[in-house]
Design a protein around this motif. Structure first.
Motif, PDB file in Angstrom:
ATOM      1  N   HIS A 246       9.214 -59.435  21.494  1.00  0.00           N
ATOM      2  CA  HIS A 246      10.416 -59.654  22.354  1.00  0.00           C
ATOM      3  C   HIS A 246      11.197 -58.484  22.777  1.00  0.00           C
ATOM      4  CE1 HIS A 246      14.584 -61.192  23.006  1.00  0.00           C
ATOM      5  NE2 HIS A 246      15.096 -60.133  22.362  1.00  0.00           N
ATOM      6  N   TYR A 247      11.030 -57.380  21.789  1.00  0.00           N
ATOM      7  CA  TYR A 247      11.346 -56.132  22.222  1.00  0.00           C
ATOM      8  C   TYR A 247      10.714 -55.498  23.327  1.00  0.00           C
ATOM      9  CZ  TYR A 247      12.743 -51.272  21.718  1.00  0.00           C
ATOM     10  OH  TYR A 247      13.025 -50.006  21.856  1.00  0.00           O
TER      11      TYR A 247
ATOM     12  N   GLN B  41      11.614 -57.142  26.538  1.00  0.00           N
ATOM     13  CA  GLN B  41      13.114 -56.659  26.901  1.00  0.00           C
ATOM     14  C   GLN B  41      13.063 -55.301  27.790  1.00  0.00           C
ATOM     15  OE1 GLN B  41      15.507 -56.392  23.317  1.00  0.00           O
ATOM     16  NE2 GLN B  41      17.383 -55.702  24.861  1.00  0.00           N
TER      17      GLN B  41
ATOM     18  N   LYS C 137      11.615 -55.370  31.067  1.00  0.00           N
ATOM     19  CA  LYS C 137      12.322 -56.074  32.023  1.00  0.00           C
ATOM     20  C   LYS C 137      13.507 -55.010  32.420  1.00  0.00           C
ATOM     21  CE  LYS C 137      15.942 -59.607  32.395  1.00  0.00           C
ATOM     22  NZ  LYS C 137      16.633 -61.085  31.670  1.00  0.00           N
TER      23      LYS C 137
END
Length: 118
Positions: free
Chosen positions: A46-47, A50, A53
């Motif tokens: 997830h990190y 992120q 992105k």
């Protein structure tokens, strides 16, 4: 003797229950470690997503602004060419008249240093 054998039986049963509890605790610990590892992997993913992105956003901002600069320069160049072309068409006729008049309208004069032959 029976009380002694009962006591041994109880000790053996207690030891067996302790081993079972120990094995169960080890299994729970293994499960918990596996679960923690999966949670950590999910959190890392997830990190990473992120951060990727954010990187892509910054990259598009930077590259987009460069694209905007090149578009702006292209627009300015086109405008300058358009201005020069219109100026050329506007002044061409007058300039051609001046050139032709300078070349064709000759007024013969005697040079000031000319001395007639005697």
């Amino acid at each position: 003797m029976t009380s002694q054998s009962q006591g041994i039986q109880q000790l053996l049963q207690a030891e067996k229950r302790a081993k079972d509890k120990l094995e169960e605790a080890k299994k729970r610990k293994g499960k918990r470690l596996k679960q923690a590892k999966e949670e950590a992997t999910a959190e890392i993913d997830h990190y990473r997503l992120q951060r990727e992105k954010e990187f892509r956003n910054k990259e598009t901002n930077v590259m987009g602004s460069q694209g905007n600069l090149s578009a702006k320069i292209e627009e300015q160049t086109t405008e300058a060419i358009r201005n020069l072309t219109s100026s050329y068409h506007r002044n061409m006729e007058n300039m051609m008249k001046k050139l032709l008049s300078t070349i064709c309208d000759i007024s013969p004069e005697i040079h000031p240093n000319f001395r007639p032959a005697v």
